[in-house]
Each structure stands twice: as structure tokens, then as C-alpha cells.
Design an enzyme around this catalytic site. Structure first.
Site, PDB file in Angstrom:
ATOM      1  CD  GLU A  52       4.017   0.618   7.134  1.00 19.37           C
ATOM      2  OE1 GLU A  52       3.311   0.968   6.168  1.00 19.37           O
ATOM      3  OE2 GLU A  52       3.583   0.535   8.287  1.00 19.37           O
TER       4      GLU A  52
ATOM      5  CE1 TYR B  42       5.027   3.875   8.309  1.00 23.70           C
ATOM      6  CE2 TYR B  42       5.022   5.187  10.304  1.00 23.70           C
ATOM      7  CZ  TYR B  42       4.345   4.595   9.269  1.00 23.70           C
ATOM      8  OH  TYR B  42       2.984   4.714   9.197  1.00 23.70           O
TER       9      TYR B  42
ATOM     10  CG  HIS C  63      -3.854   0.243   4.690  1.00 31.35           C
ATOM     11  ND1 HIS C  63      -3.411  -0.922   5.220  1.00 31.35           N
ATOM     12  CD2 HIS C  63      -2.866   1.142   4.889  1.00 31.35           C
ATOM     13  CE1 HIS C  63      -2.194  -0.734   5.718  1.00 31.35           C
ATOM     14  NE2 HIS C  63      -1.837   0.498   5.535  1.00 31.35           N
TER      15      HIS C  63
ATOM     16  CG  HIS D   5       0.694   0.982  12.074  1.00 25.37           C
ATOM     17  ND1 HIS D   5       1.334   2.163  12.365  1.00 25.37           N
ATOM     18  CD2 HIS D   5       1.216   0.586  10.890  1.00 25.37           C
ATOM     19  CE1 HIS D   5       2.194   2.454  11.405  1.00 25.37           C
ATOM     20  NE2 HIS D   5       2.150   1.499  10.500  1.00 25.37           N
TER      21      HIS D   5
ATOM     22  CG  HIS E 155       4.379   4.836   4.466  1.00 29.81           C
ATOM     23  ND1 HIS E 155       3.651   5.495   5.423  1.00 29.81           N
ATOM     24  CD2 HIS E 155       3.727   3.665   4.280  1.00 29.81           C
ATOM     25  CE1 HIS E 155       2.629   4.747   5.797  1.00 29.81           C
ATOM     26  NE2 HIS E 155       2.629   3.629   5.115  1.00 29.81           N
TER      27      HIS E 155
ATOM     28  CG  HIS F 172      -0.183   0.145   2.533  1.00 31.93           C
ATOM     29  ND1 HIS F 172       0.204  -0.940   3.279  1.00 31.93           N
ATOM     30  CD2 HIS F 172       0.277   1.225   3.207  1.00 31.93           C
ATOM     31  CE1 HIS F 172       0.844  -0.539   4.356  1.00 31.93           C
ATOM     32  NE2 HIS F 172       0.920   0.773   4.351  1.00 31.93           N
TER      33      HIS F 172
END
Ligand code: FES
Ligand SMILES: [Fe+2]
Lengths: 314, 96
Positions: free
Chosen positions: A271, A261, A206, A252, A220, A150
Site C-alpha cells: 500500500e 493497494y 496506526h 480510507h 499488506h 504499518h
């Protein structure tokens, strides 16, 4: 839903050799092509299309464009009509404009990012093939990422002047491109201003995310790893290779992902992301994070937002 | 080893020739220069070099123009010292 997944992302880099070294030897991608302009095309071992990252030599960092793959050629006609009806200029570029890609739609989303939709890209196959495959190939480099998972894009946001392109681009992705909202951060005195959104076009939490900031940019691009152990090992590899880590392994709150990150040599944030988190579905109730819990949403353990999260990007 | 004076913050630290200014600063736990991507891309570490010899790697034009570069304005993460260096934080043009 006929947008299937993130197809590729085109990133600008200051030094192409250093960049290729990073994307190959740290991220574990495989170089598949160099075009006459010096753009370098790469894929991950578990991806089957020709490339998922394009590195472009430039005098600045950041993202040139992001491209999503749709299911069939007819979808492009459907989306062309819908994007036009939404009042956004859309250009149809012929096959080959994007190397190894069929005809494509090119347009700017409301957060000023350039996006493409395409239905076909040259097939090259994964590194383990399709017949009796091993679970992973030999000779993986670096963290050996499975695929590009993503991207998170920064979107112009200034509630004082009424600017909120996070909300605008989110509506566009949902209403026009058939993504669905999975999680969001709501801020402001009444908690009614959408500061950040996570959207899916598949079953993962996501396929794209948007966060408000002063200017449009790339926050990112993320790679998928299997497990928490892989994330730990990835951080070891990054330290060994003196890669600048922004946030060490952590969870997260939003998406429940396991994350690191870090930055490529031009300062573009990467990431590594592991864990399915949960099965995302269009009818799954949207998760909302409030402004006072934003720290925990992003970094679940420390529950503190680091300043660099919203100020450092390309 | 060279001494880096961050004049505007009244701080100093030591930096090797093969380290950029931020890596050496972070290694000793200081934060007198804003630190971000360490790749010359994000622009948060913008400084003005007041004195000293340095070597500079390519940095994002979005954050340092050619004119600025001629005036000694740099992204600290792209600067490698060749002598004692005195610098000050330059008002950032980035996202703040
Ligand atoms: S820390 Fe990002 S440009 Fe120096
Ligand atoms: Fe992410």
C-alpha cells in the site's frame, strides 16, 4: 509507551530478482545487504536504520515475521517478563540472529504471527543526512516512499465457533505491548464482536492493524508518501510499470488515509499511504465503525467493500 | 493470440503469449476466472487446464502442490498460452 515503531517486516517471495526489482524500482527502496542465504535487505530513503524490509526467497508468498523497535535495551527485559506473564512463550535470541540487530525477543502473538522486539539496529542514516538537509534526495526511484509505515495482518476469525483472534491479539498488543486502540470495526447482531482494529504506539493513526479472516496471513505492508499528489503519481508509475493495482487511489474512511493497494510480483499486497489523518493520542476517543458501514470505513468513496479485501491475501 | 475457453463458465476470450491468463481476461472486462494478486501468491485463481499448451511461472506451493501441478492444476495468473487453451475453475483451497 516504549515500542517506538515498526522496525522491519520479513516477506517471502517466489522470485527474488523480480521482487528486488519491484521493491527498488516501484517502491523506491534502497538495497543495503544480501545475506549468505540470499535474503535481501532494503530501506527507504528517509529511514536511518539499516533495513525495514527483508525479502526471503521461498516457494510461497506471505510474511515470515514482523519486528518492532523499542526505545531501550532495558525495555526488552520488561517486555520479556510481561509477555511471559501473559502466558506466551518468548525466546530471547542473541545479537546478530537478526542481521545487524541486537538481542531480540521472539514470540508468536495470538493471531499466530511471529513477532520480534529489538532495541538496536545498525544505523546508516537517511539519504539527506542530518546537517542542513534537503527535503528529499536526488535519484529517487519509483514512488520514492519515505518509510514503511504499518502492516495489516489477517487473523483467524470465526464467530460461529467462538474464534476471534482479532480481539485476542488486540488485547495482547494493548495490555502487554502498550499499544492503544485507535479505531475498530464491530460486527454481529449485537455489534459486540471485534472484526478489525487499528492500533498505534506513536502519534499516527496506526502502526499495526488486524482484520479477521479464515486463516492467519499478511494483508499488506504500507509505505508512507507525503500527499495526495504523490499517491496519484504513484498510481501512474504503477500503471507504467504494469504493477497489478488492487484498488486505485482512494480515501480510507478508517484512519482518513489516502491509499493505493497493489501487489508485489509474488502477490504480497503493498500500500502507498499518505496523509497524517489526525493526531493519534492514547486518550483520543476510539472510533467505531459498524458492520453496515464497513464498506465506507475501508473505501470511503465507493462505500462498497470489494470481495478481494478479505479473500485475497498471502 | 490464442483462444482461452473457460469451460465451467461457458466463456471465452483471447490472450497473447506474453500475457498471463488473468491480465488478458481483465483487459476485456471479463471475470470468468477469479482474479486477485496476479502474482501466484494468493491462490484465488486456481484452475485445471483440460487441453492446450501453456508455459507456467513459479506459483505458491501453499496453493498448488507438486502433484496438483502435474495434473494440470495451476494458478491462472502464472499461465501463458502457447496454443488454444481449455480450462475449468478449480475449487479454491484459499480463504473462502
Ligand atoms: S490471482 Fe493470486 S494467485 Fe493468481
Ligand atoms: Fe494500510
Amino acid at each position: 509507551m516504549s515500542v517506538m515503531r515498526l522496525g522491519h517486516i520479513n516477506v517471502r517471495v517466489l522470485d527474488i530478482e523480480e521482487a528486488v526489482d519491484h521493491y527498488v524500482n516501484v517502491n523506491g527502496m534502497i538495497q543495503t545487504h544480501v545475506d549468505p542465504l540470499g535474503n535481501v535487505y532494503l530501506k527507504c530513503w528517509d529511514e536511518w536504520d539499516k533495513y525495514s524490509v527483508v525479502l526471503s526467497p521461498s516457494d510461497q508468498a506471505g510474511m515470515n515475521h514482523i519486528a518492532y523497535k523499542v526505545k531501550s535495551d532495558a525495555d526488552l527485559d520488561m517486555y520479556k517478563t510481561r509477555i511471559t506473564e501473559a502466558g506466551i512463550d518468548v525466546e530471547e535470541v542473541p545479537a546478530g540472529t537478526l542481521e545487524f540487530v541486537g538481542r531480540a525477543l521472539k514470540f508468536k502473538v495470538p493471531s499466530e504471527h511471529e513477532m520480534y522486539l529489538y532495541a538496536e539496529k545498525e544505523y546508516v542514516g537517511t539519504s539527506v543526512g542530518t546537517t542542513n538537509p534537503d527535503p528529499w534526495p536526488d535519484d529517487l526511484k519509483g514512488v520514492g516512499a519515505h518509510w514503511v509505515d504499518h502492516a495489516l495482518l489477517m487473523c483467524p476469525f470465526d464467530p460461529e465457533t467462538g474464534v476471534n483472534t482479532v480481539a485476542e491479539v488486540t488485547s495482547f498488543m494493548v495490555d502487554v505491548l502498550d499499544f492503544y486502540l485507535v479505531e475498530q470495526v464491530m460486527v454481529g447482531p449485537d455489534g459486540d464482536i471485534q472484526l478489525a482494529t487499528w492500533l498505534s504506539c506513536s502519534n499516527t493513526p496506526h502502526d499495526i492493524a488486524f482484520v479477521g479472516g479464515p486463516v492467519s496471513g499478511l494483508h499488506h505492508l504500507a509505505y508512507f508518501l507525503d500527499s495526495w499528489n504523490d499517491v496519484l503519481k504513484a498510481a501512474d508509475i504503477m500503471s507504467k510499470k504494469r504493477v497489478k493495482i488492487d484498488v486505485t487511489p482512494q480515501r480510507h474512511g478508517i484512519t482518513r488515509g489516502y491509499t493505493i493497494y497493489y501487489f508485489d510480483p509474488s502477490g504480497n499486497r503493498n500500500e502507498t499511504f499518505a496523509g497524517l489523518g489526525y493526531l493519534a493520542q492514547p486518550d483520543r476517543p476510539v472510533t467505531t465503525w459498524t458492520e453496515d458501514q464497513l464498506g465506507a470505513g475501508i473505501f470511503y468513496h465507493t462505500r462498497e467493500l470489494v470481495e478481494s479485501f478479505t479473500t485475497v491475501y498471502t | 493470440m490464442h483462444t482461452i475457453f473457460v469451460k465451467s463458465e461457458e466463456e471465452e476470450y483471447q490472450c497473447r503469449e506474453d500475457q498471463h491468463l488473468l491480465v488478458a481476461m481483465k483487459a476485456v472486462g471479463k471475470s470468468c476466472i477469479p482474479s486477485g494478486c496476479h502474482g501466484g501468491g494468493c491462490g484465488v485463481c486456481k484452475v485445471r487446464i483440460l487441453a492446450g499448451d501453456v508455459e507456467r511461472k513459479v506459483m505458491s506451493r501453499k496453493h498448488v502442490s507438486e502433484e496438483e501441478q502435474q495434473q494440470g492444476i495451476s494458478l491462472a495468473c502464472r499461465v501463458f498460452p502457447r496454443s488454444t487453451v481449455t480450462l475449468e475453475i478449480y475449487e479454491s483451497t484459499t480463504h473462502q
